[in-house]
Design a protein around this motif. Structure first.
Motif, PDB file in Angstrom:
ATOM      1  N   PRO A   8      -9.327  10.984   1.647  1.00  0.00           N
ATOM      2  CA  PRO A   8      -8.359  10.055   1.048  1.00  0.00           C
ATOM      3  C   PRO A   8      -9.046   8.975   0.220  1.00  0.00           C
ATOM      4  O   PRO A   8     -10.209   8.641   0.453  1.00  0.00           O
ATOM      5  CB  PRO A   8      -7.662   9.442   2.270  1.00  0.00           C
ATOM      6  N   THR A   9      -8.328   8.457  -0.745  1.00  0.00           N
ATOM      7  CA  THR A   9      -8.848   7.348  -1.531  1.00  0.00           C
ATOM      8  C   THR A   9      -8.942   6.082  -0.694  1.00  0.00           C
ATOM      9  O   THR A   9      -9.911   5.341  -0.777  1.00  0.00           O
ATOM     10  CB  THR A   9      -7.954   7.103  -2.751  1.00  0.00           C
ATOM     11  N   ILE A  13       4.275   1.198   0.735  1.00  0.00           N
ATOM     12  CA  ILE A  13       3.420   0.472  -0.203  1.00  0.00           C
ATOM     13  C   ILE A  13       2.252   1.352  -0.640  1.00  0.00           C
ATOM     14  O   ILE A  13       1.901   1.414  -1.829  1.00  0.00           O
ATOM     15  CB  ILE A  13       2.912  -0.837   0.439  1.00  0.00           C
ATOM     16  N   LEU A  14       1.669   2.068   0.310  1.00  0.00           N
ATOM     17  CA  LEU A  14       0.559   2.970  -0.025  1.00  0.00           C
ATOM     18  C   LEU A  14       1.035   4.119  -0.899  1.00  0.00           C
ATOM     19  O   LEU A  14       0.326   4.545  -1.820  1.00  0.00           O
ATOM     20  CB  LEU A  14      -0.082   3.502   1.257  1.00  0.00           C
ATOM     21  N   ASP A  15       2.221   4.647  -0.633  1.00  0.00           N
ATOM     22  CA  ASP A  15       2.765   5.708  -1.483  1.00  0.00           C
ATOM     23  C   ASP A  15       2.958   5.224  -2.913  1.00  0.00           C
ATOM     24  O   ASP A  15       2.766   5.984  -3.879  1.00  0.00           O
ATOM     25  CB  ASP A  15       4.106   6.194  -0.920  1.00  0.00           C
ATOM     26  N   LEU A  27      -0.682   4.899  -4.468  1.00  0.00           N
ATOM     27  CA  LEU A  27      -1.415   6.158  -4.598  1.00  0.00           C
ATOM     28  C   LEU A  27      -0.399   7.285  -4.696  1.00  0.00           C
ATOM     29  O   LEU A  27      -0.004   7.860  -3.668  1.00  0.00           O
ATOM     30  CB  LEU A  27      -2.349   6.360  -3.402  1.00  0.00           C
ATOM     31  N   PRO A  28       0.026   7.613  -5.906  1.00  0.00           N
ATOM     32  CA  PRO A  28       1.042   8.658  -6.061  1.00  0.00           C
ATOM     33  C   PRO A  28       0.647   9.992  -5.443  1.00  0.00           C
ATOM     34  O   PRO A  28       1.500  10.778  -5.040  1.00  0.00           O
ATOM     35  CB  PRO A  28       1.191   8.769  -7.592  1.00  0.00           C
ATOM     36  N   ALA A  29      -0.647  10.259  -5.397  1.00  0.00           N
ATOM     37  CA  ALA A  29      -1.116  11.508  -4.791  1.00  0.00           C
ATOM     38  C   ALA A  29      -1.016  11.487  -3.278  1.00  0.00           C
ATOM     39  O   ALA A  29      -1.314  12.484  -2.623  1.00  0.00           O
ATOM     40  CB  ALA A  29      -2.564  11.788  -5.213  1.00  0.00           C
ATOM     41  N   ARG A  30      -0.618  10.322  -2.731  1.00  0.00           N
ATOM     42  CA  ARG A  30      -0.454  10.156  -1.285  1.00  0.00           C
ATOM     43  C   ARG A  30      -1.759  10.430  -0.526  1.00  0.00           C
ATOM     44  O   ARG A  30      -1.760  10.902   0.603  1.00  0.00           O
ATOM     45  CB  ARG A  30       0.656  11.080  -0.764  1.00  0.00           C
TER      46      ARG A  30
END
Length: 320
Positions: free
Chosen positions: A8-9, A33-35, A38-41
């Motif tokens: 993960p990033t 908020i994280l979604d 980071l669109p790639a989840r």
């Protein structure tokens, strides 16, 4: 950004103890908020259960079943927040790692600004509280005094009013993982590494879920660990005190010689003698206490015991 799709990033590490009511609200607020960031989840939330005696671990397991990117470690007993943070750093997979408290006093909305500064090239992005209105007056005063004292005595300056809430690049995480000490003061370790750093200011909210595990005694112990782990000034100061006292004693001895020669001898007073004995006895006991603090830490380091012990994992394979 993380090159490996399995990596993960961003990793959020959350030490918890007896926080059964805080797990679900934390995930419910932070995950969206994280979604958005980071669109790639490609993110994860890693809870570290530091010896909870309630249903914190089942709450983490329930959150994992609903959201597989929520993972968990359960330590075999309560090792303390610094050890729990170390466990989180050892098992976080992200290219960037952010320690957070489950009470949500540090707003997750600040993560976007932290990520932006990280992408600009900063390896450490720490959160700084604009004010401490949510703290009591004694806590505000003691916190300010501690930061000033630590930065005066140590060459590893820590940002004032900055807690563990910060973004760490993978290079910083790997450096901290290589540090072998058992007496851990994470703020000092973050500062020692250096790297390119930036600050993000925010307003800290009042705690609404659960109760703080830090009383004044634990805060005092943490402050003592911070100073003794980052500076030898408390040891060195006693040499200076000894020199000053020796000089004053020499001056007083000269005064007594001149006084006896000029005025003759008299009987010294008992109260002044007792004051001198008790004063210097107190100084000796304080100096022995300071020495004992450092010797105790040497003993802990020489034992080479693990910083923490993992009892159970959720959604993660135990690493060495």
């Amino acid at each position: 950004m993380a090159a490996d799709p399995a990596v993960p990033t961003l990793s959020i590490i959350v030490p918890v103890k007896d926080e059964e009511d805080g797990i679900a609200p934390f995930v419910a607020r932070v995950a969206p908020i994280l979604d958005g960031l980071l669109p790639a989840r490609d993110w994860e939330i890693l809870f570290i259960d530091d010896g909870s005696t309630d249903t914190t671990l089942p709450a983490i397991d329930l959150a994992h079943r609903a959201e597989p990117r929520v993972r968990g470690l359960s330590l075999s007993r309560n090792f303390g927040k610094e050890a729990a943070l170390s466990a989180g750093l050892d098992h976080a997979r992200g290219a960037a790692v952010v320690p957070m408290d489950v009470d949500l006093q540090d707003p997750p909305e600040v993560l976007g600004e932290m990520m932006a500064k990280w992408r600009e090239g900063h390896e450490v992005v720490y959160g700084v509280r604009r004010n401490r209105r949510t703290d009591s007056l004694p806590k505000r005063l003691t916190a300010d005094l501690y930061y000033r004292a630590h930065n005066y005595m140590s060459s590893d300056k820590i940002p004032e009013h900055a807690g563990d809430f910060r973004l760490l690049d993978r290079a910083v995480v790997d450096l901290i993982r290589r540090m072998p000490e058992r007496n851990r003061f994470m703020k000092g370790m973050f500062a020692w590494g250096g790297f390119r750093q930036a600050a993000v200011e925010y307003d800290r909210a009042r705690r609404t879920v659960g109760k703080t595990k830090f009383n004044y005694w634990k805060l005092w112990t943490l402050a003592l660990d911070g100073i003794t782990s980052a500076s030898t000034w408390p040891l060195r100061v006693w040499s200076y005190i000894g020199v000053v006292i020796a000089l004053l004693s020499f001056v007083y001895a000269l005064y007594m010689i001149v006084r006896v020669v000029v005025l003759g001898s008299d009987v010294p007073g008992y109260p002044s003698l007792m004051v001198a004995v008790l004063f210097f006895g107190g100084l000796q006991l304080i100096s022995l206490g300071v020495l004992g603090e450092y010797i105790g830490r040497i003993l802990i380091e020489t034992k080479q015991r693990p910083i923490y012990v993992i009892r159970h994992t959720i959604g993660i394979e135990e690493q060495g």
